[in-house]
Design a protein around this motif. Structure first.
Motif, short mmCIF file in Angstrom:
data_model
loop_
_atom_site.label_atom_id
_atom_site.label_comp_id
_atom_site.label_asym_id
_atom_site.label_seq_id
_atom_site.Cartn_x
_atom_site.Cartn_y
_atom_site.Cartn_z
N ALA A 97 0.83 -1.18 -0.01
CA ALA A 97 -0.16 0.08 -0.13
C ALA A 97 0.79 1.38 0.00
O ALA A 97 0.54 2.37 -0.69
CB ALA A 97 -0.92 0.03 1.10
N PHE A 98 1.99 1.20 0.79
CA PHE A 98 2.93 2.42 0.87
C PHE A 98 3.59 2.62 -0.65
O PHE A 98 3.45 3.84 -1.12
CB PHE A 98 4.04 1.98 1.80
CG PHE A 98 5.10 3.16 1.94
CD1 PHE A 98 4.61 4.50 2.06
CD2 PHE A 98 6.35 2.80 1.58
CE1 PHE A 98 5.76 5.49 2.17
CE2 PHE A 98 7.53 3.83 1.55
CZ PHE A 98 6.90 5.25 2.00
N ALA A 99 3.83 1.52 -1.23
CA ALA A 99 4.48 1.79 -2.64
C ALA A 99 3.46 2.15 -3.45
O ALA A 99 3.61 3.35 -4.44
CB ALA A 99 4.96 0.33 -3.15
N ARG A 100 2.09 1.71 -3.32
CA ARG A 100 1.23 2.28 -4.55
C ARG A 100 0.81 3.75 -4.16
O ARG A 100 0.51 4.66 -4.84
CB ARG A 100 -0.39 1.32 -4.23
CG ARG A 100 0.21 0.20 -4.89
CD ARG A 100 -1.39 -0.54 -4.88
NE ARG A 100 -2.06 -0.79 -3.35
CZ ARG A 100 -1.52 -2.04 -2.57
NH1 ARG A 100 -0.89 -2.92 -3.16
NH2 ARG A 100 -2.17 -2.01 -1.41
N SER A 101 0.81 4.13 -3.00
CA SER A 101 0.60 5.49 -2.56
C SER A 101 1.79 6.43 -2.94
O SER A 101 1.51 7.55 -3.79
CB SER A 101 0.71 5.61 -0.94
OG SER A 101 0.66 6.93 -0.44
N LEU A 102 2.74 6.06 -3.10
CA LEU A 102 3.95 6.83 -3.94
C LEU A 102 3.82 6.81 -5.13
O LEU A 102 3.95 7.89 -5.61
CB LEU A 102 5.28 6.28 -3.25
CG LEU A 102 5.67 6.04 -1.88
CD1 LEU A 102 7.16 5.60 -1.68
CD2 LEU A 102 6.07 7.60 -1.31
N GLU A 103 3.33 5.90 -5.71
CA GLU A 103 3.19 5.67 -7.23
C GLU A 103 2.05 6.59 -7.62
O GLU A 103 1.98 7.26 -8.71
CB GLU A 103 3.04 4.27 -7.64
CG GLU A 103 4.49 3.46 -7.66
CD GLU A 103 3.84 1.86 -7.89
OE1 GLU A 103 2.64 1.49 -7.92
OE2 GLU A 103 4.79 1.00 -7.63
N GLN A 104 1.11 6.64 -6.90
CA GLN A 104 -0.19 7.64 -7.13
C GLN A 104 0.26 9.11 -7.04
O GLN A 104 -0.07 9.93 -7.70
CB GLN A 104 -1.24 7.19 -6.16
CG GLN A 104 -2.36 8.33 -6.18
CD GLN A 104 -3.12 8.10 -7.40
OE1 GLN A 104 -2.83 7.19 -8.46
NE2 GLN A 104 -4.13 8.85 -7.82
N ALA A 105 1.19 9.34 -6.09
CA ALA A 105 1.68 10.80 -5.90
C ALA A 105 2.38 11.00 -7.03
O ALA A 105 2.08 12.18 -7.47
CB ALA A 105 2.60 10.80 -4.74
N ALA A 106 3.30 10.46 -7.45
CA ALA A 106 4.05 10.57 -8.93
C ALA A 106 3.09 10.71 -10.01
O ALA A 106 3.36 11.71 -11.00
CB ALA A 106 4.91 9.14 -8.94
N CYS B 219 -1.02 10.12 -0.21
CA CYS B 219 -2.16 9.97 -1.36
C CYS B 219 -2.91 8.73 -1.04
O CYS B 219 -2.07 7.53 -0.56
CB CYS B 219 -1.60 9.80 -2.75
SG CYS B 219 -1.09 11.30 -3.36
N GLY B 220 -4.17 8.73 -1.11
CA GLY B 220 -5.09 7.48 -0.90
C GLY B 220 -5.93 7.76 0.34
O GLY B 220 -6.80 6.95 0.69
N ALA B 221 -5.18 8.54 1.27
CA ALA B 221 -5.94 8.57 2.66
C ALA B 221 -7.13 9.48 2.65
O ALA B 221 -7.26 10.62 1.83
CB ALA B 221 -4.80 9.42 3.44
N ALA B 222 -8.07 8.99 3.19
CA ALA B 222 -9.46 9.67 3.25
C ALA B 222 -9.68 10.64 4.24
O ALA B 222 -8.88 10.38 5.39
CB ALA B 222 -10.47 8.68 3.43
#
Length: 417
Positions: A105-114, A247-250
């Motif tokens: 989930a952490f990696a996906r959050s960083l990828e979404q930020a990018a 990113c991804g936090a509600a």
């Protein structure tokens, strides 16, 4: 440190993508990774984590967490570095943070930020809004920014304009005039991106070709409220949309309250333009007062419930009465002129509205409950960033009040809560 570096090595490319400058060395890589990771496992303003970072640094704190250090080892590491924490506190912190360690989930959050062009701003960066450092151990670990990173770097005066979501025509008119007038005087307008007063402050600043910054209570990848997606996108073009959450936090009620401390701290003064007696914008005013920042309030019709909060600030809490942009500029301008000589006020604590206790852990637990899908204790604890034992204590009280109820598969929030 080595543990953090091993975890970060596979993420070097994506970490580089969320930084505006090249990563200089392994130490810099460890710091970026650690602050991003810790910001994803702790709720905003976690004072215990702030104390840990003050004592041993973000990279060392992240390494202990990733190495599954025992509470005693965690406490010993901080004590050896001059920090003050006991094993009981360490156990509470580790029980809050560890369930949220999810590398995928952490990696996906960083990828979404990018993907959305978000950048991670750190306290060591020149663009960092130094005012937030006055929050002490409750300061953000990093800030995710979409737009101009230097929008709050202190090169121009800044003022936060806040108020009710359910604004009246009077409140919106005063806000429109004030925001435009402050932009003409060189001010950056800071607010929370919400409906009502916040939205009008942002729109007027944009219409006057000024700089405005919106702090969100969720990730910057999904704008909230949805009805302001166009407005927040326009802010990104010339100003900045900022959040301490990944990113991804509600957004949740608790996170809105914590977001308010950043609005107050990142600007040189706060003005409440229209607010009901219990408006959430009074929480922002409370943070401004706790930080020793200038606080202004705009009076309204004495018969208007929408201005009762402003009148309360004027009557009970020594807010300065301001009626136009010139008076608001004077409010902040005087503080800026005295800033070099002013001693810092007392360190902010976990209190909110001008010395009254902030909402308790009850708010966080209610945020984590669903009215439709029962949730197990461990899931509730992970969602609200609390220990299971603390959550159980709150649930017992909510059950007695009829605000939560047991279910064969967990706990539900009562629909009337």
């Amino acid at each position: 440190m080595n543990t953090v570096h091993r975890e970060a090595t596979g993420l070097r490319a994506v970490l580089s993508a969320v930084r505006s400058a090249p990563i200089a060395d392994d130490a810099a890589l460890d710091e970026i990774f650690a602050r991003a990771l810790l910001g994803s496992v702790a709720e905003p303003g976690d004072g215990l984590l702030g104390r840990a970072i003050d004592a041993i640094g973000a990279a060392a704190a992240a390494a202990l967490l990733l190495d599954a250090a025992s509470p005693a080892a965690f406490a010993d590491a901080l004590t050896a570095a001059g920090g003050s924490i006991d094993a009981r506190e360490a156990k509470s912190g580790l029980e809050r943070w560890t369930p949220r360690l999810d590398h995928g989930a952490f990696a996906r959050s960083l990828e979404q930020a990018a993907r959305v062009g978000a950048r991670l701003l750190l306290p060591s960066d020149a663009a960092w809004p130094v005012g937030v450092d006055e929050l002490g151990v409750h300061a953000p670990l990093g800030l995710w920014v979409r737009g101009r990173e230097h929008a709050l770097d202190g090169s121009s005066a800044s003022i936060s304009l806040v108020g009710a979501r359910a604004a009246t025509g009077y409140g919106e008119h005063v806000t429109m005039e004030a925001s435009a007038g402050l932009v003409d005087r060189g001010f950056t307008i800071v607010s929370g991106g919400a409906y009502g007063i916040d939205g009008m402050a942002h729109r007027s600043a944009l219409a006057s070709h000024g700089t405005t910054v919106a702090f969100l209570a969720g990730g910057v990848d999904r704008f909230y409220p949805m009805g302001h997606e166009s407005l927040l996108s326009r802010i990104v073009d010339t100003g900045a949309v900022v959040s301490e959450l990944p990113c991804g936090a509600a957004p949740t009620k608790w996170r809105f309250l914590q977001r308010n401390r950043l609005i107050a701290a990142a600007s040189e003064g706060t003005v409440v333009l229209e607010a009901g007696f219990r408006s959430g914008s009074l929480n922002t005013a409370g943070h401004a007062a706790t930080l020793g920042r200038p606080l202004g309030a705009v009076p309204g019709p004495v018969t208007s419930p929408a201005s009762a909060g402003c009148h309360r600030l004027l009557r009970e809490f020594d807010a300065v009465c301001v009626t136009d942009a010139e008076q608001m500029a004077e409010l902040v301008g005087g503080a800026r002129a005295r800033s070099d000589a002013r001693a810092l006020g007392p360190e902010p604590d976990d209190r909110g509205m001008l010395g009254t206790a902030m909402p308790s852990d009850t708010v966080r637990v209610l945020d984590a409950l669903s009215t439709r899908s029962p949730r197990e204790l461990a899931d509730i604890a992970r969602r609200c960033g609390m220990t299971p034992s603390a959550v159980m204590g709150v649930l017992g009280g909510l059950d007695a009040l009829g605000q939560a109820k047991r279910h064969p598969f967990g706990w539900l929030r009562a629909k009337c809560a």
